[in-house]
Write a protein that holds these residues in place. Structure first.
Motif, PDB file in Angstrom:
ATOM      1  N   TYR A   1       0.860  -1.179   0.000  1.00  0.00           N
ATOM      2  CA  TYR A   1       0.000   0.000   0.000  1.00  0.00           C
ATOM      3  C   TYR A   1       0.896   1.228   0.000  1.00  0.00           C
ATOM      4  CZ  TYR A   1      -3.846   3.118   1.392  1.00  0.00           C
ATOM      5  OH  TYR A   1      -4.802   4.113   1.441  1.00  0.00           O
ATOM      6  N   PHE A   2       0.659   2.128  -0.943  1.00  0.00           N
ATOM      7  CA  PHE A   2       1.399   3.383  -1.043  1.00  0.00           C
ATOM      8  C   PHE A   2       0.414   4.532  -0.929  1.00  0.00           C
ATOM      9  CE2 PHE A   2       4.251   0.396  -2.876  1.00  0.00           C
ATOM     10  CZ  PHE A   2       5.527   0.926  -2.837  1.00  0.00           C
ATOM     11  N   ALA A   3       0.815   5.606  -0.268  1.00  0.00           N
ATOM     12  CA  ALA A   3      -0.051   6.776  -0.129  1.00  0.00           C
ATOM     13  C   ALA A   3       0.755   8.047  -0.313  1.00  0.00           C
ATOM     14  CB  ALA A   3      -0.730   6.782   1.238  1.00  0.00           C
ATOM     15  N   MET A   4       0.099   9.072  -0.832  1.00  0.00           N
ATOM     16  CA  MET A   4       0.705  10.392  -0.990  1.00  0.00           C
ATOM     17  C   MET A   4      -0.193  11.420  -0.323  1.00  0.00           C
ATOM     18  SD  MET A   4       1.791  12.432  -4.491  1.00  0.00           S
ATOM     19  CE  MET A   4       3.337  11.541  -4.719  1.00  0.00           C
ATOM     20  N   LEU A   5       0.420  12.267   0.529  1.00  0.00           N
ATOM     21  CA  LEU A   5      -0.316  13.313   1.234  1.00  0.00           C
ATOM     22  C   LEU A   5       0.354  14.656   0.952  1.00  0.00           C
ATOM     23  CD1 LEU A   5       0.032  10.641   3.336  1.00  0.00           C
ATOM     24  CD2 LEU A   5      -1.708  11.960   4.552  1.00  0.00           C
TER      25      LEU A   5
ATOM     26  N   ARG B   1       3.524   0.102  15.135  1.00  0.00           N
ATOM     27  CA  ARG B   1       2.170  -0.455  15.074  1.00  0.00           C
ATOM     28  C   ARG B   1       2.066  -1.564  14.026  1.00  0.00           C
ATOM     29  NH1 ARG B   1      -3.388   1.187  15.299  1.00  0.00           N
ATOM     30  NH2 ARG B   1      -4.528  -0.780  15.018  1.00  0.00           N
ATOM     31  N   MET B   2       2.534  -1.303  12.821  1.00  0.00           N
ATOM     32  CA  MET B   2       2.290  -2.233  11.723  1.00  0.00           C
ATOM     33  C   MET B   2       3.250  -3.419  11.705  1.00  0.00           C
ATOM     34  SD  MET B   2       1.376   0.209   8.479  1.00  0.00           S
ATOM     35  CE  MET B   2      -0.004   1.370   8.526  1.00  0.00           C
ATOM     36  N   VAL B   3       4.506  -3.183  12.036  1.00  0.00           N
ATOM     37  CA  VAL B   3       5.519  -4.244  11.936  1.00  0.00           C
ATOM     38  C   VAL B   3       5.667  -4.981  13.262  1.00  0.00           C
ATOM     39  CG1 VAL B   3       7.924  -4.773  11.398  1.00  0.00           C
ATOM     40  CG2 VAL B   3       6.718  -2.970  10.123  1.00  0.00           C
ATOM     41  N   ARG B   4       5.858  -4.240  14.362  1.00  0.00           N
ATOM     42  CA  ARG B   4       6.132  -4.892  15.648  1.00  0.00           C
ATOM     43  C   ARG B   4       4.871  -5.455  16.292  1.00  0.00           C
ATOM     44  NH1 ARG B   4       9.623  -0.312  16.644  1.00  0.00           N
ATOM     45  NH2 ARG B   4      11.804  -0.908  16.413  1.00  0.00           N
ATOM     46  N   ARG B   5       3.865  -4.620  16.415  1.00  0.00           N
ATOM     47  CA  ARG B   5       2.702  -5.018  17.218  1.00  0.00           C
ATOM     48  C   ARG B   5       1.696  -5.828  16.424  1.00  0.00           C
ATOM     49  NH1 ARG B   5       1.068   0.755  19.013  1.00  0.00           N
ATOM     50  NH2 ARG B   5      -0.908  -0.310  19.424  1.00  0.00           N
ATOM     51  N   ASP B   6       1.125  -5.241  15.365  1.00  0.00           N
ATOM     52  CA  ASP B   6       0.063  -5.935  14.623  1.00  0.00           C
ATOM     53  C   ASP B   6       0.604  -6.921  13.592  1.00  0.00           C
ATOM     54  OD1 ASP B   6      -1.494  -4.251  16.104  1.00  0.00           O
ATOM     55  OD2 ASP B   6      -2.457  -3.250  14.411  1.00  0.00           O
ATOM     56  N   GLN B   7       1.862  -6.747  13.206  1.00  0.00           N
ATOM     57  CA  GLN B   7       2.517  -7.615  12.225  1.00  0.00           C
ATOM     58  C   GLN B   7       1.709  -7.736  10.931  1.00  0.00           C
ATOM     59  OE1 GLN B   7       3.563 -11.302  14.189  1.00  0.00           O
ATOM     60  NE2 GLN B   7       4.975 -10.291  15.581  1.00  0.00           N
ATOM     61  N   ILE B   8       1.225  -6.578  10.458  1.00  0.00           N
ATOM     62  CA  ILE B   8       0.490  -6.563   9.192  1.00  0.00           C
ATOM     63  C   ILE B   8       1.390  -6.087   8.050  1.00  0.00           C
ATOM     64  CG2 ILE B   8      -1.747  -6.211  10.291  1.00  0.00           C
ATOM     65  CD1 ILE B   8      -1.524  -3.233   9.526  1.00  0.00           C
ATOM     66  N   ALA B   9       2.625  -5.700   8.358  1.00  0.00           N
ATOM     67  CA  ALA B   9       3.565  -5.251   7.337  1.00  0.00           C
ATOM     68  C   ALA B   9       4.954  -5.757   7.677  1.00  0.00           C
ATOM     69  CB  ALA B   9       3.575  -3.725   7.239  1.00  0.00           C
ATOM     70  N   THR B  10       5.728  -6.028   6.650  1.00  0.00           N
ATOM     71  CA  THR B  10       7.120  -6.421   6.862  1.00  0.00           C
ATOM     72  C   THR B  10       8.041  -5.210   6.853  1.00  0.00           C
ATOM     73  OG1 THR B  10       7.373  -6.833   4.488  1.00  0.00           O
ATOM     74  CG2 THR B  10       6.789  -8.710   5.884  1.00  0.00           C
ATOM     75  N   GLU B  11       7.601  -4.142   6.211  1.00  0.00           N
ATOM     76  CA  GLU B  11       8.347  -2.886   6.244  1.00  0.00           C
ATOM     77  C   GLU B  11       7.386  -1.734   6.003  1.00  0.00           C
ATOM     78  OE1 GLU B  11      10.509  -1.947   2.294  1.00  0.00           O
ATOM     79  OE2 GLU B  11      10.713  -4.127   2.531  1.00  0.00           O
ATOM     80  N   VAL B  12       7.738  -0.596   6.576  1.00  0.00           N
ATOM     81  CA  VAL B  12       6.950   0.614   6.373  1.00  0.00           C
ATOM     82  C   VAL B  12       7.902   1.798   6.424  1.00  0.00           C
ATOM     83  CG1 VAL B  12       6.388   0.854   8.839  1.00  0.00           C
ATOM     84  CG2 VAL B  12       4.912   1.917   7.125  1.00  0.00           C
TER      85      VAL B  12
ATOM     86  N   ALA C   1       4.339  14.056   1.037  1.00  0.00           N
ATOM     87  CA  ALA C   1       4.696  12.971   1.954  1.00  0.00           C
ATOM     88  C   ALA C   1       4.283  11.646   1.321  1.00  0.00           C
ATOM     89  CB  ALA C   1       4.004  13.145   3.297  1.00  0.00           C
ATOM     90  N   ILE C   2       5.170  10.673   1.374  1.00  0.00           N
ATOM     91  CA  ILE C   2       4.910   9.353   0.808  1.00  0.00           C
ATOM     92  C   ILE C   2       4.958   8.321   1.931  1.00  0.00           C
ATOM     93  CG2 ILE C   2       5.584   7.656  -0.925  1.00  0.00           C
ATOM     94  CD1 ILE C   2       4.935  10.356  -2.108  1.00  0.00           C
ATOM     95  N   VAL C   3       3.944   7.490   1.993  1.00  0.00           N
ATOM     96  CA  VAL C   3       3.919   6.364   2.920  1.00  0.00           C
ATOM     97  C   VAL C   3       3.952   5.079   2.102  1.00  0.00           C
ATOM     98  CG1 VAL C   3       2.658   5.169   4.749  1.00  0.00           C
ATOM     99  CG2 VAL C   3       2.585   7.667   4.617  1.00  0.00           C
ATOM    100  N   GLU C   4       4.866   4.194   2.449  1.00  0.00           N
ATOM    101  CA  GLU C   4       4.999   2.910   1.753  1.00  0.00           C
ATOM    102  C   GLU C   4       4.950   1.800   2.797  1.00  0.00           C
ATOM    103  OE1 GLU C   4       8.783   0.374   0.122  1.00  0.00           O
ATOM    104  OE2 GLU C   4       8.655   2.478  -0.488  1.00  0.00           O
ATOM    105  N   ALA C   5       4.049   0.833   2.602  1.00  0.00           N
ATOM    106  CA  ALA C   5       3.947  -0.301   3.524  1.00  0.00           C
ATOM    107  C   ALA C   5       3.805  -1.582   2.719  1.00  0.00           C
ATOM    108  CB  ALA C   5       2.760  -0.137   4.462  1.00  0.00           C
TER     109      ALA C   5
END
Length: 423
Positions: free
Chosen positions: A255-259, A290-301, A315-319
């Protein structure tokens, strides 16, 4: 960063020269910024589009000029023990060399010869060769790279068709194929004039002697026409999430996002970039935790910021993770919490310290300082602004970061890409 004396001089043809002494090592950095990038390219005017020309010129400028044979620029710099390169972005193109100080005038002369006479050496063979180089670069770095077109796709979603930031510097294959010698000559004469450039010299130099060298090398170049104004880069605020499902073979769903963020140059971008850093800038960030350590829904963000002067910064978000929809849901939760609570004191301290360190690292060499001087002179008409950059980041408060998160990193307001995964 301690302020250092600058020596400035504008030649009769409009070229702005900035010199800074640094006698630590016997080197001199030469850096030229031209005020032209992909945002200045023609897109859809009278049915004609020529995206990619600014980046193509980054390559053509090394193919010879009236008094320099093809390949000779690189050969002369290599024989002098110099490092040299060029780069292109949305808003500028720069060329730079760092040479033993004994070869400073050679570097200046080479830059001046291509600024003044490039069209004399521009042949169909050179154009075809470098066009193929750029097209191959596009294939390797974008089209055939997993998620390689993500930034390009997000720009097209964020900006309307024909907007100066709706296309990226690499350009399209179609426009590159359509580019002619006449297009190149027109582009050069429009944007590569002395009055649209800043020359910075940093190193083991005598300032007045360096300015005299610049006068000898560049002073005879005709002023040329004034550069036309760039098209407006403002864009209407996003009203929601604009999502594109990408049907492409990639190693993992993502999932990629731009803000959009505020333009570069004011206090607002300092706070907004720090907010983005706290949100997703590395393994200590909120999204990583949140995404990698706790919920483990992503391998990198990861979150990064592209600063722009003539339009909104980005701003770019990559997960990377198996369920892009879940990533989007958690992203909104974290954005909402950040906007409501703001950063902790520790987050603010770490983010400002990282920003200060990064700014100082980018200007600790003569090469980096010369580039920063050219950047600030070109974009803000103030080369000395570089010396206050770290202090500006350090002055941002936690309350300002909270306000920036609420204003610019709001949940439910972004463009986004969802990659489904390998087939």
């Amino acid at each position: 960063m301690a302020e250092q004396p600058l020596h400035e001089h504008t030649l009769g043809n409009g070229l702005r020269v900035v010199v800074c002494e640094d006698h630590v090592v016997p080197l001199a950095a030469v850096n030229i910024w031209y005020g032209v990038g992909s945002r200045h390219e023609q897109t859809g005017v009278d049915g004609k589009s020529r995206t990619g020309l600014a980046h193509l010129f980054e390559h053509l400028m090394f193919q010879g000029s009236a008094n320099v044979a093809e390949g000779e620029h690189a050969a002369l710099m290599e024989s002098a023990g110099a490092t040299f390169n060029a780069s292109t972005s949305f808003e500028r193109t720069n060329y730079y060399e760092t040479v033993p100080v004994s070869h400073l005038e050679l570097a200046l002369w080479l830059e001046a010869d291509r600024m003044g006479t490039l069209p004399a050496a521009l042949t169909q063979e050179n154009l075809d060769n470098q066009r193929d180089v750029v097209k191959n670069e596009r294939r390797q770095r974008y089209d055939n790279q997993p998620y390689g077109t993500a930034f390009e796709r997000l720009c097209r979603l964020t900006f309307p068709p024909g907007h100066p930031y709706a296309h990226t510097p690499i350009g399209s294959m179609e426009d590159l194929n359509a580019t002619t010698i006449e297009d190149c000559v027109e582009f050069f004469r429009t944007w590569y004039a002395p009055g649209n450039a800043v020359l910075s010299i940093v190193g083991d130099v005598d300032p007045q002697a360096a300015i005299a060298m610049a006068e000898r090398c560049f002073g005879g170049i005709p002023a040329g026409p004034a550069a036309p104004p760039a098209r407006p880069g403002e864009v209407a605020p996003l009203a929601g999430v604009i999502l594109e499902e990408v049907d492409e073979e990639v190693p993992s769903p993502a999932y990629f996002a731009m803000l959009p963020l505020p333009p570069d140059g004011g206090h607002a971008i300092e706070a907004a970039e720090l907010a983005a850093e706290i949100l997703g800038g590395g393994s200590g960030s909120r999204l990583y935790d949140r995404m990698v350590r706790r919920d483990q829904i992503a391998t990198e963000v990861w979150t990064g910021v592209t600063r722009l002067v003539g339009g909104p910064s980005l701003a770019i978000v990559e997960a990377i993770g198996p369920d892009p929809a879940k990533i989007a849901e958690v992203l909104d939760e974290e954005l909402a919490a950040f906007a409501a609570d703001g950063p902790t004191e520790d987050e603010t301290a770490r983010a400002t310290a990282q920003a200060e360190r990064g700014l100082l690292e980018r200007t600790e060499t003569v090469t980096g300082l010369a580039n920063a001087l050219s950047a600030n002179a070109t974009q803000f008409d103030d080369p000395a602004r570089v010396f206050t950059s770290a202090a500006r980041a350090a002055a941002v408060t936690g309350a300002e970061i909270k306000d920036a998160a609420r204003r610019w990193l709001a949940p439910g307001t972004r463009t986004a890409l969802s990659y489904g995964g390998a087939k």
